[in-house]
Design a protein around this motif. Structure first.
Motif, PDB file in Angstrom:
ATOM      1  N   ASP A   1      67.703 120.398 127.186  1.00 40.08           N
ATOM      2  CA  ASP A   1      67.723 119.114 125.488  1.00 40.08           C
ATOM      3  C   ASP A   1      67.329 117.764 125.954  1.00 40.08           C
ATOM      4  OD1 ASP A   1      69.030 120.222 123.467  1.00 40.08           O
ATOM      5  OD2 ASP A   1      70.735 119.613 125.251  1.00 40.08           O
ATOM      6  N   TRP A   2      66.220 117.761 127.237  1.00 47.39           N
ATOM      7  CA  TRP A   2      65.889 116.897 127.837  1.00 47.39           C
ATOM      8  C   TRP A   2      65.171 115.403 127.075  1.00 47.39           C
ATOM      9  CZ3 TRP A   2      60.865 114.617 127.308  1.00 47.39           C
ATOM     10  CH2 TRP A   2      59.654 115.494 126.221  1.00 47.39           C
ATOM     11  N   PHE A   3      64.649 116.192 125.524  1.00 46.79           N
ATOM     12  CA  PHE A   3      63.824 115.206 124.919  1.00 46.79           C
ATOM     13  C   PHE A   3      65.054 113.602 124.839  1.00 46.79           C
ATOM     14  CE2 PHE A   3      61.615 112.907 122.168  1.00 46.79           C
ATOM     15  CZ  PHE A   3      59.997 113.409 121.500  1.00 46.79           C
ATOM     16  N   PRO A   4      66.433 114.467 124.018  1.00 45.38           N
ATOM     17  CA  PRO A   4      67.386 113.090 123.669  1.00 45.38           C
ATOM     18  C   PRO A   4      68.021 112.778 124.554  1.00 45.38           C
ATOM     19  CG  PRO A   4      67.582 115.472 122.592  1.00 45.38           C
ATOM     20  CD  PRO A   4      67.020 115.682 123.342  1.00 45.38           C
ATOM     21  N   MET A   5      67.661 113.411 125.761  1.00 44.63           N
ATOM     22  CA  MET A   5      68.302 112.429 127.031  1.00 44.63           C
ATOM     23  C   MET A   5      67.555 111.899 127.013  1.00 44.63           C
ATOM     24  SD  MET A   5      71.536 114.430 127.463  1.00 44.63           S
ATOM     25  CE  MET A   5      72.457 115.854 127.082  1.00 44.63           C
ATOM     26  N   GLY A   6      66.691 112.160 127.730  1.00 46.32           N
ATOM     27  CA  GLY A   6      65.494 111.614 128.540  1.00 46.32           C
ATOM     28  C   GLY A   6      65.684 110.045 127.293  1.00 46.32           C
ATOM     29  N   LEU A   7      65.383 110.283 126.328  1.00 43.82           N
ATOM     30  CA  LEU A   7      64.938 109.094 125.267  1.00 43.82           C
ATOM     31  C   LEU A   7      66.000 108.007 124.991  1.00 43.82           C
ATOM     32  CD1 LEU A   7      62.489 108.696 123.107  1.00 43.82           C
ATOM     33  CD2 LEU A   7      64.207 109.846 120.807  1.00 43.82           C
ATOM     34  N   ALA A   8      67.546 108.907 125.483  1.00 44.93           N
ATOM     35  CA  ALA A   8      68.670 107.292 126.048  1.00 44.93           C
ATOM     36  C   ALA A   8      68.103 106.214 126.620  1.00 44.93           C
ATOM     37  CB  ALA A   8      69.896 108.521 125.504  1.00 44.93           C
ATOM     38  N   ASN A   9      67.599 107.130 128.449  1.00 45.41           N
ATOM     39  CA  ASN A   9      67.810 106.300 128.885  1.00 45.41           C
ATOM     40  C   ASN A   9      66.304 105.709 129.299  1.00 45.41           C
ATOM     41  OD1 ASN A   9      69.083 106.775 130.633  1.00 45.41           O
ATOM     42  ND2 ASN A   9      68.772 108.494 131.438  1.00 45.41           N
ATOM     43  N   PHE A  10      65.264 106.035 127.905  1.00 44.16           N
ATOM     44  CA  PHE A  10      64.646 105.308 127.873  1.00 44.16           C
ATOM     45  C   PHE A  10      64.200 103.850 127.167  1.00 44.16           C
ATOM     46  CE2 PHE A  10      61.000 104.167 124.718  1.00 44.16           C
ATOM     47  CZ  PHE A  10      59.706 104.135 125.377  1.00 44.16           C
ATOM     48  N   GLY A  11      64.999 104.289 126.079  1.00 42.86           N
ATOM     49  CA  GLY A  11      65.589 102.881 124.718  1.00 42.86           C
ATOM     50  C   GLY A  11      66.266 102.166 125.816  1.00 42.86           C
ATOM     51  N   GLN A  12      67.326 102.259 126.753  1.00 43.55           N
ATOM     52  CA  GLN A  12      68.092 101.663 127.265  1.00 43.55           C
ATOM     53  C   GLN A  12      67.173 100.852 128.678  1.00 43.55           C
ATOM     54  OE1 GLN A  12      71.259 102.994 129.887  1.00 43.55           O
ATOM     55  NE2 GLN A  12      72.103 101.156 130.154  1.00 43.55           N
ATOM     56  N   GLY A  13      67.106 101.307 129.348  1.00 42.15           N
ATOM     57  CA  GLY A  13      65.410 100.911 130.475  1.00 42.15           C
ATOM     58  C   GLY A  13      64.531  99.744 129.241  1.00 42.15           C
ATOM     59  N   ILE A  14      63.698  99.964 128.632  1.00 43.55           N
ATOM     60  CA  ILE A  14      62.552  99.324 127.474  1.00 43.55           C
ATOM     61  C   ILE A  14      63.542  98.232 127.259  1.00 43.55           C
ATOM     62  CG2 ILE A  14      62.257 100.367 126.144  1.00 43.55           C
ATOM     63  CD1 ILE A  14      59.258 100.124 126.891  1.00 43.55           C
ATOM     64  N   GLY A  15      64.972  98.538 126.215  1.00 45.52           N
ATOM     65  CA  GLY A  15      64.996  97.672 125.960  1.00 45.52           C
ATOM     66  C   GLY A  15      66.760  97.392 125.235  1.00 45.52           C
ATOM     67  N   MET A  16      67.338  97.723 126.596  1.00 39.89           N
ATOM     68  CA  MET A  16      68.649  97.390 127.021  1.00 39.89           C
ATOM     69  C   MET A  16      69.431  98.644 126.131  1.00 39.89           C
ATOM     70  SD  MET A  16      69.274  93.976 124.386  1.00 39.89           S
ATOM     71  CE  MET A  16      69.261  93.770 122.409  1.00 39.89           C
ATOM     72  N   THR A  17      70.731  98.219 126.279  1.00 38.15           N
ATOM     73  CA  THR A  17      71.609  99.796 125.822  1.00 38.15           C
ATOM     74  C   THR A  17      71.836 100.304 124.092  1.00 38.15           C
ATOM     75  OG1 THR A  17      73.121  98.871 127.358  1.00 38.15           O
ATOM     76  CG2 THR A  17      74.259 100.315 125.497  1.00 38.15           C
ATOM     77  N   VAL A  18      71.629  99.342 123.173  1.00 38.09           N
ATOM     78  CA  VAL A  18      71.662  99.239 121.746  1.00 38.09           C
ATOM     79  C   VAL A  18      70.232 100.112 121.262  1.00 38.09           C
ATOM     80  CG1 VAL A  18      70.931  96.960 121.019  1.00 38.09           C
ATOM     81  CG2 VAL A  18      72.204  98.406 119.778  1.00 38.09           C
ATOM     82  N   ILE A  19      68.468 100.222 122.359  1.00 35.38           N
ATOM     83  CA  ILE A  19      67.775 100.790 121.929  1.00 35.38           C
ATOM     84  C   ILE A  19      68.410 102.031 121.854  1.00 35.38           C
ATOM     85  CG2 ILE A  19      65.297 101.098 121.819  1.00 35.38           C
ATOM     86  CD1 ILE A  19      66.506  98.563 121.139  1.00 35.38           C
ATOM     87  N   GLY A  20      68.731 102.390 123.257  1.00 32.08           N
ATOM     88  CA  GLY A  20      69.009 103.731 123.911  1.00 32.08           C
ATOM     89  C   GLY A  20      70.003 104.242 122.602  1.00 32.08           C
ATOM     90  N   LEU A  21      70.658 103.725 121.859  1.00 37.20           N
ATOM     91  CA  LEU A  21      71.775 104.149 121.143  1.00 37.20           C
ATOM     92  C   LEU A  21      70.914 104.575 119.945  1.00 37.20           C
ATOM     93  CD1 LEU A  21      74.598 102.156 121.988  1.00 37.20           C
ATOM     94  CD2 LEU A  21      74.833 104.602 122.195  1.00 37.20           C
ATOM     95  N   LEU A  22      69.918 103.395 119.843  1.00 34.90           N
ATOM     96  CA  LEU A  22      69.370 103.655 118.537  1.00 34.90           C
ATOM     97  C   LEU A  22      68.013 105.504 118.999  1.00 34.90           C
ATOM     98  CD1 LEU A  22      67.340 102.806 115.469  1.00 34.90           C
ATOM     99  CD2 LEU A  22      66.573 101.673 116.669  1.00 34.90           C
ATOM    100  N   LEU A  23      67.501 105.394 119.953  1.00 34.84           N
ATOM    101  CA  LEU A  23      66.801 106.216 119.939  1.00 34.84           C
ATOM    102  C   LEU A  23      67.526 107.424 119.742  1.00 34.84           C
ATOM    103  CD1 LEU A  23      63.942 104.851 121.981  1.00 34.84           C
ATOM    104  CD2 LEU A  23      64.302 105.177 119.839  1.00 34.84           C
ATOM    105  N   VAL A  24      68.968 107.492 120.686  1.00 35.95           N
ATOM    106  CA  VAL A  24      69.570 109.237 120.212  1.00 35.95           C
ATOM    107  C   VAL A  24      69.342 109.249 118.935  1.00 35.95           C
ATOM    108  CG1 VAL A  24      71.626 109.708 120.720  1.00 35.95           C
ATOM    109  CG2 VAL A  24      70.444 108.329 122.581  1.00 35.95           C
ATOM    110  N   ARG A  25      69.869 108.475 117.960  1.00 35.81           N
ATOM    111  CA  ARG A  25      70.870 108.798 116.559  1.00 35.81           C
ATOM    112  C   ARG A  25      69.668 109.220 116.070  1.00 35.81           C
ATOM    113  NH1 ARG A  25      75.613 109.127 115.255  1.00 35.81           N
ATOM    114  NH2 ARG A  25      76.638 107.138 116.009  1.00 35.81           N
ATOM    115  N   MET A  26      67.978 108.418 116.494  1.00 33.71           N
ATOM    116  CA  MET A  26      67.126 109.056 115.354  1.00 33.71           C
ATOM    117  C   MET A  26      66.891 110.741 115.926  1.00 33.71           C
ATOM    118  SD  MET A  26      64.437 106.144 115.725  1.00 33.71           S
ATOM    119  CE  MET A  26      63.283 106.203 115.076  1.00 33.71           C
ATOM    120  N   ALA A  27      66.894 111.139 117.147  1.00 37.89           N
ATOM    121  CA  ALA A  27      66.204 112.226 117.648  1.00 37.89           C
ATOM    122  C   ALA A  27      67.505 113.487 117.668  1.00 37.89           C
ATOM    123  CB  ALA A  27      65.864 111.757 119.618  1.00 37.89           C
TER     124      ALA A  27
END
Length: 483
Positions: free
Chosen positions: A388-414
């Motif tokens: 499940d690299w896509f949702p897992m990596g997307l969470a870290n991508f979101g946090q790494g580029i725009g803080m924790t809440v973006i990571g949560l948002l992208l996980v919810r989307m994926a």
């Protein structure tokens, strides 16, 4: 945050009355209502998932001395009533001091009310995500410090501390950037706080836009199933199941539950303050006895140690059998309100002049930071996650580029139904991540470390940590490993 609090363009603070403070807070409340109205009424803002607080802060910036004031001075008259914008000078001064105070509230609540499992349990659930997230975070320092050494400092004459701005702005977000304003000022790089805040804003927008594009790309290429990337409720980020029993301190009658929870916030911040004072005293009695030695502790802001205080309070409650006495939803409401006020006040007092002066530094760091985050997701994530690299990596991508809440948002989307378990892994990851980077102790120490030792030694240290986490992640996990 220590030091005198000033608004942009001022050198010294001046006494404020309670009435002036009251007016400043009232205007903040009205701005947040305006930001929410814009978020609801303008469809584009909704599609971009821009937080209402950011819209309110940008609205205040436009109506303040940086934009409206300058336009009025140039096109009407220098002594125009609008030369300072529509806000009184006292209001701007109050706003400029709020971020450094409220960031401690935000960080004190990170672990309050959460059941903190043992390190082995955390690692079993979140090991790959920790390794990938740490690689991205230390890589932001490596990219930034390398740029500072070879380009930003020799060509543009910017302080070497600019090399820390990608991690502070992207990984740390608006709260961390604003909370470190006092440290930037004490170390002679006052414009760094404005650059970090601007990078944080770019990171949030880029995280949402690029994250949405990545989710759609994942569906089209079969890397993510259309059933997983379904519609989501963007308002639903509760960490508690609605069927949970009501926590003990959420149903007290002798005092309002909000007051009790505020008391625990105060306890956590107080413990953090005592730890900070102890570290400063230890430093003054050891390697900095004459005041001319290595001075690191006096430049550490309070907020990372307030987080440590929150962990100690929660551990104590667990040991006493009151692990679930605090209402995590109420903790989230308090932290969320503090973060909203912090973002609005920080953006409202952002110095556009500082950003304009260092525009090339800002653009170079923004592009480099975004490129590194994309590389971390597209190249490293498929090789560091066993499944499940896509949702897992997307969470870290979101946090790494725009803080924790973006990571949560992208996980919810994926993965709105959390079939991959990415949400739990992402939550457990924070216990081994945020105490160090993303606003943790090293984020606070990075500025005085570069100030004291220079960019090269810090670059070498961060490169070793990034390489170590990368090699470990590839060796211990990877797509062929089955946890």
């Amino acid at each position: 945050m220590r030091g005198t609090t000033v608004c942009p363009g001022r050198k010294e603070a001046w006494p404020l009355s309670l009435e002036q403070i009251f007016v400043a807070l009232t205007l903040l409340g009205l701005l947040m209502l305006a930001g929410k109205w814009l978020r609801v009424r303008v469809a584009l803002f909704g599609r971009l998932f821009l937080p209402s607080a950011i819209l309110a802060g940008l609205l205040a910036l436009l109506a303040g001395p940086q934009v409206l004031g300058r336009l009025a001075s140039r096109w009407i008259a220098e002594d125009s009533p609008l030369a300072n914008g529509v806000f009184p000078e006292a209001t701007l001064e109050v706003w400029s001091g709020l971020p450094g105070l409220l960031i401690s509230v935000v960080f004190a609540g990170l672990f309050l009310g959460k059941t903190i499992p043992g390190p082995r349990s955390i690692w079993r659930r979140a090991g790959p995500m920790v390794a990938h997230g740490q690689t991205l975070a230390w890589g932001q320092y490596v990219i930034g410090l390398l740029l500072a050494l070879v380009l930003l400092t020799p060509v543009f004459g910017v302080s070497p501390m600019a090399g820390t701005l990608i991690e502070i702005g992207f990984e740390g977000g608006h709260g961390t950037a604003a909370g470190l304003a006092g440290t930037f000022r004490d170390l002679g790089f006052e414009s760094g706080a404005d650059l970090a805040l601007s990078l944080a804003t770019v990171g949030v927008v880029a995280g949402v836009l690029l994250g949405t594009l990545l989710v759609n790309w994942g569906v089209r290429t079969g890397r993510l199933s259309a059933q997983e990337a379904d519609a989501m409720d963007t308002e639903r980020f509760s960490e508690h199941d609605e069927r949970e029993s009501v926590p003990r301190f959420a149903k007290t009658r002798s005092i309002d539950p909000l007051s009790v929870h505020l008391g625990f916030f105060a306890l956590a911040i107080g413990i953090g303050w005592l730890i900070l004072q102890g570290l400063i005293l230890l430093e003054s009695m050891t390697w900095n006895t004459d005041g001319e030695g290595l001075a690191l502790m006096e430049h550490i802001p309070l907020f990372p140690l307030a987080m440590v205080g929150g962990v100690l309070v929660q551990v104590a409650l667990m040991r006493l059998g009151h692990a679930k006495s605090l209402d995590r939803r109420l903790i989230n409401r308090i932290s969320g309100a503090a973060l909203d006020v912090l973002i609005v006040s920080a953006l409202a007092t952002l110095s556009l002049e500082a950003v304009g002066t260092h525009i090339w530094t800002f653009l170079i760091l923004a592009v480099a930071g975004i490129a590194w985050c994309l590389f971390g997701f597209l190249v490293l994530a498929p090789r560091m996650f066993p499944r499940d690299w896509f949702p897992m990596g997307l969470a870290n991508f979101g946090q790494g580029i725009g803080m924790t809440v973006i990571g949560l948002l992208l996980v919810r989307m994926a993965d709105p139904d959390n079939r991959s378990g990415a949400m739990e892994s992402f939550g457990y990851k924070q216990l081994l991540f945020e105490p160090v980077v993303g606003g943790g102790l090293f984020t606070a120490l990075s500025l005085p470390l570069v100030y004291q030792f220079g960019a090269l030694p810090v670059l070498i240290g961060c490169s070793m940590l990034m390489t170590g986490w990368l090699i470990f992640g590839l060796w211990a996990f990877g797509p062929e490993k089955d946890q």
